[in-house]
Motif scaffolding. Structure first.
Motif, PDB file in Angstrom:
ATOM      1  N   UNK A 258      59.460 -27.945   4.744  1.00 55.27           N
ATOM      2  CA  UNK A 258      58.502 -28.429   3.747  1.00 55.27           C
ATOM      3  C   UNK A 258      57.150 -28.719   4.398  1.00 55.27           C
ATOM      4  N   UNK A 259      57.182 -29.301   5.572  1.00 58.88           N
ATOM      5  CA  UNK A 259      55.922 -29.570   6.274  1.00 58.88           C
ATOM      6  C   UNK A 259      55.193 -28.280   6.613  1.00 58.88           C
ATOM      7  N   UNK A 260      55.929 -27.276   7.089  1.00 57.55           N
ATOM      8  CA  UNK A 260      55.299 -25.986   7.372  1.00 57.55           C
ATOM      9  C   UNK A 260      54.730 -25.367   6.104  1.00 57.55           C
ATOM     10  N   UNK A 261      55.496 -25.524   4.970  1.00 57.72           N
ATOM     11  CA  UNK A 261      55.024 -24.970   3.710  1.00 57.72           C
ATOM     12  C   UNK A 261      53.753 -25.683   3.257  1.00 57.72           C
ATOM     13  N   UNK A 262      53.680 -27.006   3.461  1.00 61.05           N
ATOM     14  CA  UNK A 262      52.466 -27.736   3.086  1.00 61.05           C
ATOM     15  C   UNK A 262      51.269 -27.246   3.896  1.00 61.05           C
ATOM     16  N   UNK A 263      51.481 -26.966   5.173  1.00 63.00           N
ATOM     17  CA  UNK A 263      50.379 -26.455   6.013  1.00 63.00           C
ATOM     18  C   UNK A 263      49.879 -25.119   5.493  1.00 63.00           C
ATOM     19  N   UNK A 264      50.856 -24.242   5.158  1.00 64.67           N
ATOM     20  CA  UNK A 264      50.460 -22.928   4.662  1.00 64.67           C
ATOM     21  C   UNK A 264      49.774 -23.052   3.306  1.00 64.67           C
ATOM     22  N   UNK A 265      50.237 -23.999   2.480  1.00 72.16           N
ATOM     23  CA  UNK A 265      49.589 -24.203   1.191  1.00 72.16           C
ATOM     24  C   UNK A 265      48.146 -24.675   1.356  1.00 72.16           C
ATOM     25  N   UNK A 266      47.926 -25.528   2.353  1.00 77.87           N
ATOM     26  CA  UNK A 266      46.553 -25.962   2.617  1.00 77.87           C
ATOM     27  C   UNK A 266      45.654 -24.791   2.982  1.00 77.87           C
ATOM     28  N   UNK A 267      46.164 -23.922   3.822  1.00 77.59           N
ATOM     29  CA  UNK A 267      45.376 -22.739   4.186  1.00 77.59           C
ATOM     30  C   UNK A 267      45.127 -21.882   2.952  1.00 77.59           C
ATOM     31  N   UNK A 268      46.189 -21.708   2.116  1.00 72.40           N
ATOM     32  CA  UNK A 268      46.012 -20.898   0.910  1.00 72.40           C
ATOM     33  C   UNK A 268      45.033 -21.560  -0.051  1.00 72.40           C
ATOM     34  N   UNK A 269      45.023 -22.884  -0.100  1.00 75.54           N
ATOM     35  CA  UNK A 269      44.098 -23.594  -0.986  1.00 75.54           C
ATOM     36  C   UNK A 269      42.649 -23.382  -0.552  1.00 75.54           C
ATOM     37  N   UNK A 270      42.441 -23.446   0.764  1.00 75.23           N
ATOM     38  CA  UNK A 270      41.067 -23.220   1.238  1.00 75.23           C
ATOM     39  C   UNK A 270      40.626 -21.795   0.933  1.00 75.23           C
ATOM     40  N   UNK A 271      41.550 -20.845   1.101  1.00 76.88           N
ATOM     41  CA  UNK A 271      41.188 -19.458   0.799  1.00 76.88           C
ATOM     42  C   UNK A 271      40.913 -19.296  -0.694  1.00 76.88           C
ATOM     43  N   UNK A 272      41.726 -19.985  -1.549  1.00 78.09           N
ATOM     44  CA  UNK A 272      41.499 -19.888  -2.991  1.00 78.09           C
ATOM     45  C   UNK A 272      40.190 -20.535  -3.385  1.00 78.09           C
ATOM     46  N   UNK A 273      39.806 -21.623  -2.707  1.00 75.87           N
ATOM     47  CA  UNK A 273      38.535 -22.277  -3.016  1.00 75.87           C
ATOM     48  C   UNK A 273      37.368 -21.350  -2.687  1.00 75.87           C
ATOM     49  N   UNK A 274      37.481 -20.684  -1.577  1.00 68.70           N
ATOM     50  CA  UNK A 274      36.417 -19.742  -1.236  1.00 68.70           C
ATOM     51  C   UNK A 274      36.353 -18.605  -2.247  1.00 68.70           C
ATOM     52  N   UNK A 275      37.559 -18.139  -2.691  1.00 67.11           N
ATOM     53  CA  UNK A 275      37.571 -17.071  -3.685  1.00 67.11           C
ATOM     54  C   UNK A 275      37.000 -17.558  -5.013  1.00 67.11           C
ATOM     55  N   UNK A 276      37.315 -18.823  -5.394  1.00 67.71           N
ATOM     56  CA  UNK A 276      36.772 -19.362  -6.627  1.00 67.71           C
ATOM     57  C   UNK A 276      35.247 -19.480  -6.568  1.00 67.71           C
TER      58      UNK A 276
END
Length: 501
Positions: A258-276
């Motif tokens: 779960x901790x690893x998944x949260x880290x990856x989600x953070x990276x995906x969130x930053x990428x989605x913010x840039x895409x937005x």
């Protein structure tokens, strides 16, 4: 069967012991009699013997009126018939009564069985025949017969035999001998019954002891089974502890994942913010282009009405939004309404307090108000059945009241197309119900629940915003449904509406 014949204690004692004989007749004490005529079968008809005239017999001296015959015990009666049947063949042919001549030729084993009714009848009706039979029987019985004739009976003698000889010889006190025999026979029967009861009790005791032994064996088996189950329970507990340790290790691995998944989600969130951000910039450029295009279209359609354009745009936006929302929520057409779920369950649904309940209309008996409410989209009409019927046509029976109300509501449902539900008290007291018309739902409150409670549950089951009209003149029902957003109306409004239809 008892042998009922005249009591002849008044006959001379000599005649009760020795039968009156004709000249040349054999001595009855010797037990010798004229044998049956040769050449005749045991079951053949003796027409010649029956047609021969009987020798004249001396008539006994007349005596005073006899006492009624005693009721003989069945063993005594059978013994009398057997003694008579045994000596019947040795009597001379002219001393045998005509009805018994054919019986005398039967086989010994059939004579007493088949000729018993005729023998008993002759012993009762013919005292002279009985005296002849008695002479033969006493001669064969020896000392016992002499003792019975003397009016005494040995203590060791068979009481049935003594009673039979006493009945035939009829000495003084013969009735007492028969009564004593009957008492002895009944005592023997009672003793046999007691012995049988004792044997049954012993058998039951034996079975009980056997069942007790079987129960002890079963108890031992159950104790062994309990010990085995305890051993298995210990093994299961050990396996449970091992599984618990395995589960804790799996949960620890899950937390790390779960901790690893949260880290990856953070990276995906930053990428989605840039895409937005890039998408917003593109939309801004698209908006500028659309604005320029709109200015061009506006200049091309100056003649068109601004109000029509706004209205069309608003309706199109609402329609597209509704279609998109239905597609987003994956809502399929429904075939069951909320009131159908209330009819299927007895438990109360969660209370809901719709917004704007204070803005509902107050109670009124105007049928026009009812028509106005039923004209609302997707309206639901709920009727307190007996409250309306007893107010409008209470002189009818309950069955007729229900039928008339349900038929009228079917007409309203057909005219308006609205959902209609009518609620009655007491399903266990319902003795007749017509088929519900199309669009009308008929419900009965169950045991422990009233129609008022069922109506409140129906109102609470509806979604906020749907128009629900409740028809009841009960103040508590009206106040209760009003708190939940329904429109309460009096029973007279529905009655006037039905009368108008």
């Amino acid at each position: 069967m008892p042998l009922t014949e005249s009591h002849d204690d008044n006959l001379p004692q000599e005649e009760s012991v020795a039968a009156v004989r004709h000249p040349g007749e054999d001595d009855p004490a010797a037990g010798v009699g004229t044998p049956p005529e040769p050449g005749t079968g045991p079951e053949s008809e003796l027409s010649e013997a029956e047609s021969e005239p009987r020798l004249s017999e001396p008539e006994p001296e007349p005596g005073p009126e006899s006492e009624p015959e005693p009721t003989l015990p069945e063993p005594v009666r059978q013994r009398i018939v057997a003694l008579t049947a045994a000596v019947l063949p040795v009597l001379p042919g002219d001393e045998v009564p005509v009805p018994l001549r054919r019986v005398a030729k039967f086989a010994p084993n059939r004579r007493a069985r088949l000729g018993a009714p005729m023998i008993a009848a002759q012993l009762t009706a013919d005292p002279l025949f009985r005296q002849r039979i008695t002479a033969r029987v006493l001669a064969d019985s020896g000392d016992l017969g002499a003792a019975v004739v003397a009016g005494t009976a040995p203590a060791a003698a068979d009481p049935v035999e003594v009673a039979a000889l006493a009945y035939l010889a009829r000495p003084r006190g013969w009735r007492e001998l028969i009564d004593a025999s009957g008492a002895a026979v009944r005592a023997e029967a009672d003793k046999a019954v007691v012995d049988e009861l004792v044997r049954e009790a012993e058998q039951r005791a034996t079975r009980a002891e056997h069942d007790r032994a079987v129960a002890r064996v079963e108890a031992d088996k159950l104790r062994d089974e309990v010990a085995r189950v305890r051993d298995e329970l210990g093994q299961l507990r050990e396996e449970n502890r091992q599984l618990a340790r395995t589960l804790r290790e799996a949960q620890a691995r899950e937390r790390r994942a779960t901790e690893l998944l949260a880290t990856e989600r953070g990276r995906a969130t930053r990428a989605a913010a840039e895409a937005d951000a890039e998408l917003r910039r593109a939309r801004a450029r698209l908006a500028e282009a659309e604005a320029a295009a709109g200015v061009a279209r506006a200049s091309a359609k100056e003649a068109r009405s601004v109000d029509d354009a706004k209205l069309w745009l608003l309706l199109e936006t609402i329609g597209q939004a509704a279609v998109g929302l239905r597609r987003e929520l994956a809502l399929d057409p429904v075939d069951r309404l909320p009131a159908d779920f209330v009819a299927d369950t007895f438990a109360d649904q969660p209370n809901t307090t719709p917004a704007g309940a204070a803005t509902r209309a107050r109670d009124t008996d105007d049928p026009a108000r009812l028509d106005q409410l039923l004209a609302l989209p997707k309206a639901h009409l709920v009727v307190d059945g007996y409250n309306v019927t007893k107010r409008g046509f209470g002189e009818m029976s309950l069955e007729q009241q229900r039928k008339r109300l349900i038929t009228g509501l079917g007409g309203i449902a057909a005219q308006t197309g609205d959902e209609v539900t009518v609620v009655f008290d007491g399903a266990e007291r319902m003795h007749g119900l017509p088929p519900a018309p199309r669009g009308v739902r008929v419900l009965f409150s169950r045991k422990g629940e009233t129609a008022d409670e069922l109506i409140r549950r129906l109102v609470r089951a509806e979604p906020p915003g749907r128009p629900v009209v409740v028809v009841s003149s009960d103040r508590e029902v009206a106040d209760g449904v009003r708190r939940h957003g329904a429109y309460p109306l009096g029973a007279d409004s529905l009655l006037r509406r039905l009368a108008r239809s």
